[in-house]
Design a protein around this motif. Structure first.
Motif, PDB file in Angstrom:
ATOM      1  N   GLU A  57       0.852  -1.186   0.000  1.00 22.19           N
ATOM      2  CA  GLU A  57       0.000   0.000   0.000  1.00 22.19           C
ATOM      3  C   GLU A  57       0.890   1.240   0.000  1.00 22.19           C
ATOM      4  O   GLU A  57       1.808   1.344   0.811  1.00 22.19           O
ATOM      5  N   LEU A  58       0.595   2.163  -0.909  1.00 23.09           N
ATOM      6  CA  LEU A  58       1.411   3.367  -1.052  1.00 23.09           C
ATOM      7  C   LEU A  58       0.503   4.586  -1.168  1.00 23.09           C
ATOM      8  O   LEU A  58      -0.463   4.584  -1.936  1.00 23.09           O
ATOM      9  N   ALA A  59       0.817   5.625  -0.382  1.00 22.43           N
ATOM     10  CA  ALA A  59       0.068   6.880  -0.439  1.00 22.43           C
ATOM     11  C   ALA A  59       1.058   8.036  -0.530  1.00 22.43           C
ATOM     12  O   ALA A  59       1.975   8.140   0.284  1.00 22.43           O
ATOM     13  N   LEU A  60       0.875   8.899  -1.515  1.00 20.59           N
ATOM     14  CA  LEU A  60       1.762  10.039  -1.717  1.00 20.59           C
ATOM     15  C   LEU A  60       0.949  11.329  -1.776  1.00 20.59           C
ATOM     16  O   LEU A  60      -0.088  11.391  -2.439  1.00 20.59           O
ATOM     17  N   TYR A  61       1.443  12.339  -1.065  1.00 20.18           N
ATOM     18  CA  TYR A  61       0.889  13.692  -1.167  1.00 20.18           C
ATOM     19  C   TYR A  61       2.088  14.614  -1.315  1.00 20.18           C
ATOM     20  O   TYR A  61       2.831  14.851  -0.353  1.00 20.18           O
ATOM     21  N   LEU A  62       2.311  15.125  -2.535  1.00 22.55           N
ATOM     22  CA  LEU A  62       3.562  15.818  -2.827  1.00 22.55           C
ATOM     23  C   LEU A  62       3.324  17.137  -3.547  1.00 22.55           C
ATOM     24  O   LEU A  62       2.462  17.236  -4.430  1.00 22.55           O
ATOM     25  N   HIS A  63       4.125  18.142  -3.170  1.00 19.67           N
ATOM     26  CA  HIS A  63       4.243  19.390  -3.923  1.00 19.67           C
ATOM     27  C   HIS A  63       5.661  19.430  -4.477  1.00 19.67           C
ATOM     28  O   HIS A  63       6.623  19.404  -3.705  1.00 19.67           O
ATOM     29  N   ILE A  64       5.802  19.501  -5.781  1.00 19.81           N
ATOM     30  CA  ILE A  64       7.143  19.411  -6.362  1.00 19.81           C
ATOM     31  C   ILE A  64       7.369  20.495  -7.407  1.00 19.81           C
ATOM     32  O   ILE A  64       6.437  20.997  -8.040  1.00 19.81           O
ATOM     33  N   PHE A  65       8.645  20.856  -7.561  1.00 26.98           N
ATOM     34  CA  PHE A  65       9.094  21.705  -8.659  1.00 26.98           C
ATOM     35  C   PHE A  65       9.895  20.803  -9.593  1.00 26.98           C
ATOM     36  O   PHE A  65      10.848  20.156  -9.168  1.00 26.98           O
ATOM     37  N   ARG A  66       9.523  20.774 -10.871  1.00 26.28           N
ATOM     38  CA  ARG A  66      10.153  19.788 -11.746  1.00 26.28           C
ATOM     39  C   ARG A  66      10.519  20.376 -13.109  1.00 26.28           C
ATOM     40  O   ARG A  66      10.393  19.717 -14.135  1.00 26.28           O
ATOM     41  N   GLY A  67      10.961  21.593 -13.158  1.00 27.55           N
ATOM     42  CA  GLY A  67      11.401  22.155 -14.426  1.00 27.55           C
ATOM     43  C   GLY A  67      10.291  22.184 -15.452  1.00 27.55           C
ATOM     44  O   GLY A  67       9.200  22.682 -15.206  1.00 27.55           O
ATOM     45  N   SER A  68      10.543  21.609 -16.612  1.00 25.25           N
ATOM     46  CA  SER A  68       9.574  21.657 -17.706  1.00 25.25           C
ATOM     47  C   SER A  68       8.778  20.370 -17.858  1.00 25.25           C
ATOM     48  O   SER A  68       7.934  20.266 -18.744  1.00 25.25           O
ATOM     49  N   THR A  69       9.030  19.370 -17.003  1.00 26.69           N
ATOM     50  CA  THR A  69       8.398  18.063 -17.167  1.00 26.69           C
ATOM     51  C   THR A  69       7.347  17.825 -16.093  1.00 26.69           C
ATOM     52  O   THR A  69       7.648  17.851 -14.906  1.00 26.69           O
ATOM     53  N   PHE A  70       6.104  17.595 -16.500  1.00 29.31           N
ATOM     54  CA  PHE A  70       5.047  17.296 -15.543  1.00 29.31           C
ATOM     55  C   PHE A  70       5.035  15.794 -15.231  1.00 29.31           C
ATOM     56  O   PHE A  70       5.621  14.983 -15.950  1.00 29.31           O
ATOM     57  N   ILE A  71       4.367  15.441 -14.140  1.00 29.37           N
ATOM     58  CA  ILE A  71       4.257  14.038 -13.748  1.00 29.37           C
ATOM     59  C   ILE A  71       3.099  13.397 -14.506  1.00 29.37           C
ATOM     60  O   ILE A  71       1.949  13.823 -14.389  1.00 29.37           O
ATOM     61  N   SER A  72       3.399  12.380 -15.278  1.00 27.80           N
ATOM     62  CA  SER A  72       2.369  11.669 -16.038  1.00 27.80           C
ATOM     63  C   SER A  72       2.204  10.260 -15.484  1.00 27.80           C
ATOM     64  O   SER A  72       3.022   9.771 -14.699  1.00 27.80           O
ATOM     65  N   GLY A  73       1.150   9.595 -15.918  1.00 29.21           N
ATOM     66  CA  GLY A  73       0.952   8.208 -15.527  1.00 29.21           C
ATOM     67  C   GLY A  73       2.070   7.318 -16.024  1.00 29.21           C
ATOM     68  O   GLY A  73       2.480   6.367 -15.345  1.00 29.21           O
ATOM     69  N   THR A  74       2.574   7.631 -17.198  1.00 21.41           N
ATOM     70  CA  THR A  74       3.695   6.859 -17.753  1.00 21.41           C
ATOM     71  C   THR A  74       4.924   6.993 -16.872  1.00 21.41           C
ATOM     72  O   THR A  74       5.636   6.011 -16.610  1.00 21.41           O
ATOM     73  N   ASP A  75       5.190   8.217 -16.381  1.00 20.44           N
ATOM     74  CA  ASP A  75       6.327   8.435 -15.476  1.00 20.44           C
ATOM     75  C   ASP A  75       6.185   7.598 -14.209  1.00 20.44           C
ATOM     76  O   ASP A  75       7.129   6.920 -13.783  1.00 20.44           O
ATOM     77  N   LEU A  76       5.023   7.672 -13.579  1.00 17.61           N
ATOM     78  CA  LEU A  76       4.818   6.931 -12.334  1.00 17.61           C
ATOM     79  C   LEU A  76       4.994   5.431 -12.552  1.00 17.61           C
ATOM     80  O   LEU A  76       5.599   4.735 -11.730  1.00 17.61           O
ATOM     81  N   ASP A  77       4.463   4.944 -13.656  1.00 15.94           N
ATOM     82  CA  ASP A  77       4.545   3.509 -13.938  1.00 15.94           C
ATOM     83  C   ASP A  77       5.987   3.068 -14.163  1.00 15.94           C
ATOM     84  O   ASP A  77       6.455   2.083 -13.575  1.00 15.94           O
ATOM     85  N   ASN A  78       6.713   3.803 -14.995  1.00 18.05           N
ATOM     86  CA  ASN A  78       8.068   3.393 -15.369  1.00 18.05           C
ATOM     87  C   ASN A  78       9.110   3.691 -14.299  1.00 18.05           C
ATOM     88  O   ASN A  78      10.107   2.965 -14.178  1.00 18.05           O
ATOM     89  N   GLU A  79       8.898   4.758 -13.521  1.00 18.16           N
ATOM     90  CA  GLU A  79       9.918   5.176 -12.569  1.00 18.16           C
ATOM     91  C   GLU A  79       9.698   4.621 -11.164  1.00 18.16           C
ATOM     92  O   GLU A  79      10.642   4.508 -10.384  1.00 18.16           O
TER      93      GLU A  79
END
Length: 303
Positions: A57-79
């Motif tokens: 079980e994983l729960a994330l609540y995050l505020h991030i600065f990430r340059g020009s790249t937004f967080i996508s479903g593909t990112d979460l899946d692969n990373e």
């Protein structure tokens, strides 16, 4: 260690508590809440999560600065998710502020939601807000919502119900109209704390004047609202919330406000149509130390 929840306002805990440890094979449930913005998503948070190969079980609540790249479903899946073969419950809220090179090319909410179609953990909603032509804020979160806090929300709240959210901060350079607050009360039915930052009062064009009068036909009720911060607002919003013909605040016990604005709006603490919403306030937070005159205590009898 099987269960771990951590809430933080900075990245130091990741380095000090986890970064130099080995894998975490016995950790089954992990929750990370980071209220303040972090630039450590890629080099701190992602490496940490990859070591949780047995988490279920994983729960994330995050505020991030990430340059020009937004967080996508593909990112979460692969990373991240591909490293968690035993994961069966994943809830998240990820708020990223991004700089874009070309204002004409930016991902829409629908574009980002499409990248989550292959993630098996339930529906996902995206909200997109622009600060200026080159700065965009993307929020992606799973449904049903599990988080309790939302900040810097603008006029474009989605048509969903945030049953879990109890603390909300509104901030926009465009005025909030009465219709927005009707939607707000429906979208956040269990709101306990509300903070508003907006110095602009609504403006109606000549052909919209009938909407201004129609707006006041409905009284909005915030049944659970305990704390209201209207210190950084146009006096219109103080009028909106305190006037019992516009809003009903049966649980309000704390009010944060500019004293002189409060004095003006209540007509030196004499307006009868505001006594009801002020009558339960036990704590009045104003912008400078003051010994209240007697009429304030009559207007706020529980102070």
């Amino acid at each position: 260690m099987r269960y771990l929840h951590y809430s933080t306002d900075n990245d130091e805990f990741i380095i000090n508590a986890f970064f130099f440890q080995d894998d975490l094979p016995h950790l089954k449930c992990f929750s990370l809440t980071c209220y303040n913005g972090t630039r450590g998503y890629d080099n701190l948070i992602v490496p940490l999560l990859r070591r949780m190969s047995h988490v279920e079980e994983l729960a994330l609540y995050l505020h991030i600065f990430r340059g020009s790249t937004f967080i996508s479903g593909t990112d979460l899946d692969n990373e991240i998710l591909i490293y968690m073969p035993q994961l069966h419950m994943f809830t998240f809220y990820i708020d990223s502020i991004n700089q874009i090179a070309d204002p004409a090319i930016r991902a829409s909410a629908a574009d980002i939601e499409q990248t989550f179609k292959n993630i098996k953990y339930g529906p996902v909603v995206c909200m997109v807000d622009s600060f200026d032509s080159y700065c965009v804020r993307y929020r992606v979160f799973s449904l049903p919502t599990k988080f309790h806090r939302l900040e810097d929300i603008k006029n474009n709240i989605p048509n969903i119900v945030f049953n879990s959210v109890t603390h909300l901060k509104l901030r926009d350079t465009n005025a909030f109209k009465h219709e927005f607050f009707i939607r707000l009360a429906r979208a956040f039915p269990f709101l306990k704390s509300l903070s508003i930052s907006n110095i602009h009062r609504p403006f109606w064009r000549c052909d919209e004047r009938h909407l201004r009068d129609k707006d006041w036909c409905s009284i909005i009720e915030y049944s659970h609202l305990i704390f209201l911060d209207v210190e950084g607002v146009n006096s219109y919003y103080l009028e909106h919330f305190l006037n019992e013909t516009k809003a009903h605040l049966p649980s309000l016990t704390q009010l944060k406000v500019i004293y002189e604005v409060l004095k003006t709006v209540t007509e030196n603490f004499t307006r009868d149509d505001m006594r009801r919403n002020c009558g339960r306030v036990k704590r009045l937070i104003v912008d400078y130390p003051i010994v209240y005159p007697e009429n304030v205590y009559r207007y706020f009898p529980l102070l």
